[in-house]
Design an enzyme around this catalytic site. Structure first.
Site, short mmCIF file in Angstrom:
data_model
loop_
_atom_site.label_atom_id
_atom_site.label_comp_id
_atom_site.label_asym_id
_atom_site.label_seq_id
_atom_site.Cartn_x
_atom_site.Cartn_y
_atom_site.Cartn_z
N GLN A 48 -4.44 -1.92 9.98
CA GLN A 48 -4.37 -3.22 9.30
C GLN A 48 -4.90 -4.33 10.20
O GLN A 48 -4.54 -4.41 11.38
CB GLN A 48 -2.92 -3.49 8.86
CG GLN A 48 -2.75 -4.70 7.97
CD GLN A 48 -3.44 -4.58 6.61
OE1 GLN A 48 -3.58 -3.49 6.06
NE2 GLN A 48 -3.88 -5.69 6.06
N LYS A 50 0.85 -1.20 0.00
CA LYS A 50 0.00 0.00 0.00
C LYS A 50 0.88 1.25 0.00
O LYS A 50 0.65 2.20 -0.75
CB LYS A 50 -0.93 0.01 1.23
CG LYS A 50 -2.08 -0.99 1.12
CD LYS A 50 -2.81 -1.20 2.45
CE LYS A 50 -3.82 -2.34 2.34
NZ LYS A 50 -4.46 -2.68 3.63
N ASP A 70 -10.98 2.74 4.74
CA ASP A 70 -11.29 1.31 4.63
C ASP A 70 -12.81 1.09 4.51
O ASP A 70 -13.26 0.01 4.14
CB ASP A 70 -10.84 0.56 5.91
CG ASP A 70 -9.56 -0.23 5.71
OD1 ASP A 70 -9.30 -0.66 4.58
OD2 ASP A 70 -8.83 -0.42 6.71
N1 GUN Z 1 -6.87 -7.06 6.32
C1 GUN Z 1 -7.27 -7.73 5.22
N2 GUN Z 1 -7.87 -6.90 4.35
C2 GUN Z 1 -7.86 -5.67 4.92
C3 GUN Z 1 -8.34 -4.41 4.50
O1 GUN Z 1 -8.92 -4.22 3.42
N3 GUN Z 1 -8.12 -3.40 5.38
C4 GUN Z 1 -7.51 -3.57 6.57
N4 GUN Z 1 -7.37 -2.51 7.36
N5 GUN Z 1 -7.06 -4.73 6.99
C5 GUN Z 1 -7.23 -5.78 6.17
#
Ligand code: GUN
Length: 293
Positions: free
Chosen positions: A96, A52, A119
């Site tokens: 995350q 990311k 998110d």
């Molecule tokens: N863990 C797996 N997918 C995601 C996501 O899209 N966002 C976040 N914050 N954690 C994740």
């Protein structure tokens, strides 16, 4: 069979994001800024956050990664979130997942300001999504919508079967596919661990979205001829073929399913790359303060 090429599509969208960032800077604004909180040292989470941050750099966004030890208290984590909520130099914040067991995920999710919740996990964003109001759409479902849209795949009146009911993918994508929108206007069936006759249902799917996290779960005899198959699975499985000692496996038995499909996403190179652009699109929206909460 047409391969839904996440690599090509995500590169195309990143180039659009880079142009928009350039325009923002030329108009005297600062670059969009995404902050990611990473707790502990889960291998997959480390990889996701790193990719990311890398993608942010590629399109000219600013990114910050805030790391905490596995043992961080919930209080300390919430304090950091509140600090970021109040920081006008940060547009979007993600924490995350998964988080260590001693931390209440719901509390964390609800502490992030809906305006910075790129998110799209905060109940305010989820509720707004259900009501077809402007909101941040969770990144993976958003990536899937962009894929369907850019390949101009017909969805109206189709039967969409979603495998999995997670807050991150299954539930939000089922809402999006049912909404009165394009992509959308599907008749949606959500299948999960308690579903009976699952194969019978998947065989009726015009669109099948597999988001279970169970490698190779979807077999040839579970898919209708001509179906559109979207594979959200990205499970790390041990492998002797790679240097790292693992490979990424999807939820679909691609080798046997692909020839039956009208469209299918590969893994890797499919939905995973679209998730990142979904997140970046939300970050740009946050930076431009486009949503009137
Ligand atoms: N863990 C797996 N997918 C995601 C996501 O899209 N966002 C976040 N914050 N954690 C994740």
């Amino acid at each position: 069979m047409i391969l839904l090429d996440g690599k090509k599509l995500s590169a195309e969208i990143k180039s659009e994001l880079a142009s928009e960032t350039k325009r923002l800077l030329e108009s005297g604004k600062r670059a969009p800024h995404l902050a990611a909180i990473l707790v502990g040292s889960n291998g997959a989470s480390e990889t996701y956050v790193a990719s990311k941050a890398k993608s942010c750099g590629e399109v000219g966004f600013i990114s910050s990664v805030i790391r905490f030890d596995e043992s961080v208290s919930e209080k300390e984590l919430l304090k950091k979130i509140i600090e970021i909520n109040l920081d006008p130099a940060i547009d979007g914040l993600i924490v995350q997942l998964p988080l260590p067991k001693h931390i209440n995920v719901q509390k964390v999710t609800e502490t992030i300001l809906p305006q910075k919740d790129v998110d799209g996990f905060h109940p305010v964003n989820v509720g707004r999504m259900m009501q077809n109001l402007p909101c941040y759409i969770p990144a993976t479902p958003f990536g899937i919508m962009m894929m369907l849209e850019r390949y101009r795949i017909e969805t109206s009146g189709k039967h969409c079967v979603v495998l999995g009911r997670s807050n991150i993918v299954g539930m939000p994508v089922s809402i999006l596919m049912a909404r009165n929108n394009y992509p959308g206007n599907c008749t949606v069936t959500v299948c999960h661990s308690k579903t009976s006759n699952l194969e019978e249902i998947t065989r009726q799917a015009d669109l099948l979205i597999a988001a279970l996290g169970s490698p190779g779960f979807v077999k040839e005899d579970m898919v209708k001829e001509g179906a559109v198959v979207i594979d959200v699975g990205i499970t790390r499985v041990p492998s002797k073929e790679t240097k790292s000692g693992f490979k990424i496996s999807g939820d679909v038995d691609f080798d046997h399913v692909a020839s039956k499909c009208s469209y299918i996403t590969p893994v890797p190179g499919g939905v995973g790359l679209m998730t990142i652009v979904g997140l970046m699109k939300n970050t740009l929206t946050a930076a431009k303060k486009e949503i009137d909460f």
